[in-house]
Design an enzyme around this catalytic site. Sequence first.
Site, PDB file in Angstrom:
ATOM      1  N   ARG A  39       0.875  -1.170   0.000  1.00 15.92           N
ATOM      2  CA  ARG A  39       0.000   0.000   0.000  1.00 15.92           C
ATOM      3  C   ARG A  39       0.910   1.218   0.000  1.00 15.92           C
ATOM      4  NH1 ARG A  39      -2.088  -3.674   3.865  1.00 15.92           N
ATOM      5  NH2 ARG A  39      -4.222  -4.318   3.374  1.00 15.92           N
ATOM      6  N   LYS A  66      -2.602  -4.160  13.507  1.00 12.81           N
ATOM      7  CA  LYS A  66      -1.420  -4.099  14.362  1.00 12.81           C
ATOM      8  C   LYS A  66      -1.232  -5.437  15.077  1.00 12.81           C
ATOM      9  CE  LYS A  66      -0.886   0.157  13.248  1.00 12.81           C
ATOM     10  NZ  LYS A  66      -0.153   0.344  12.033  1.00 12.81           N
ATOM     11  N   HIS A 136      -2.518   2.900  -5.961  1.00 11.81           N
ATOM     12  CA  HIS A 136      -3.291   1.687  -5.700  1.00 11.81           C
ATOM     13  C   HIS A 136      -3.458   0.835  -6.957  1.00 11.81           C
ATOM     14  CE1 HIS A 136      -4.888  -0.192  -2.163  1.00 11.81           C
ATOM     15  NE2 HIS A 136      -5.904  -0.668  -2.864  1.00 11.81           N
ATOM     16  N   ARG A 139      -0.687  -1.616  -6.923  1.00 10.28           N
ATOM     17  CA  ARG A 139      -0.986  -2.732  -6.012  1.00 10.28           C
ATOM     18  C   ARG A 139      -1.997  -3.686  -6.665  1.00 10.28           C
ATOM     19  NH1 ARG A 139      -1.324  -4.461  -0.507  1.00 10.28           N
ATOM     20  NH2 ARG A 139      -3.461  -4.808   0.198  1.00 10.28           N
ATOM     21  N   HIS A 162      -4.417  -9.035   3.261  1.00 13.03           N
ATOM     22  CA  HIS A 162      -5.860  -8.935   3.484  1.00 13.03           C
ATOM     23  C   HIS A 162      -6.270  -9.888   4.607  1.00 13.03           C
ATOM     24  CE1 HIS A 162      -6.720  -7.559  -0.923  1.00 13.03           C
ATOM     25  NE2 HIS A 162      -6.347  -6.542  -0.161  1.00 13.03           N
ATOM     26  N   TYR A 171     -10.216  -9.487  -7.446  1.00 10.61           N
ATOM     27  CA  TYR A 171      -9.283  -9.713  -8.548  1.00 10.61           C
ATOM     28  C   TYR A 171      -9.694 -10.877  -9.429  1.00 10.61           C
ATOM     29  CZ  TYR A 171      -6.658  -6.509  -5.717  1.00 10.61           C
ATOM     30  OH  TYR A 171      -6.289  -5.420  -4.995  1.00 10.61           O
TER      31      TYR A 171
END
Length: 192
Positions: A39, A66, A136, A139, A162, A171
Site C-alpha cells: 500500500r 497491528k 493503488h 498494487r 488482506h 481480482y
Amino acid sequence: MLVKQFNYISKEESKIVLESIKYVKHKVIVLLMLDAGLRVSEACSIKCKNFDFKNRTLTLQSAKKKGAKHLRTIPISNRLYQAIGEYLKENRVSIESDSFLFPSSTSSTGHISRKTMWEAINLISKKTNIPALHPHALRHSFATHLLEGGADLRAVQMLLGHADISATEIYTHVQADRLRGIHHQFHPRSRQ
C-alpha cells in the site's frame, strides 16, 4: 454480488512505466507497489530493517492491522532487489539502520508523505500517457498479474495482507473477463 471496479496496468504498460523512470528513487517507489504489492502508506514508511537482503524478502506489519500476527513476508523480485541496492548505494543508506528507506527532514513523521508518492507517480502517468496509473493501481496490478500467472487466491491474499479473502476476490473478476475472452476466441460455438 456487487463487483468493485478497479484500475490496474497491464504487463506491457508496467514495462513502459519502468522504462520511463529517470530517478532510481521513483523506480523503487513504483516497484514496491508493483512487485511487492505494498500500500502507498506502507511504501512511505518502510524501514531498511524490514528488508532481509540475504533471503531477498521484505517483512512488514500491515498498515491496517497491528500486532505480530499481522506481519507478512513478501519475496523481493530481482528488479526490486537491484533497484533498492542502487538506491541505497546512491543515497549512502545503511541496510542495518533503523532509518526509513525514504527519509524526509521536512516531515513530522520522518519519512516521505503519501502525497509525495502520489506526485511522483502522477508525473510518470503523464509522461507515459497511462491515465490509470496511480499508487493503488500498482498494487492492483501486482495482484492481477499474480492471478493471471496462475497464483492461488489464498497466496495472493497473504501477500497483500488482506484479513478477509473477500477483499482479495475482487481480482477474480479480471480473471473471469480473461477466461470469457479466451472462450469467445477459441470455442467453436461461442459466436453462434
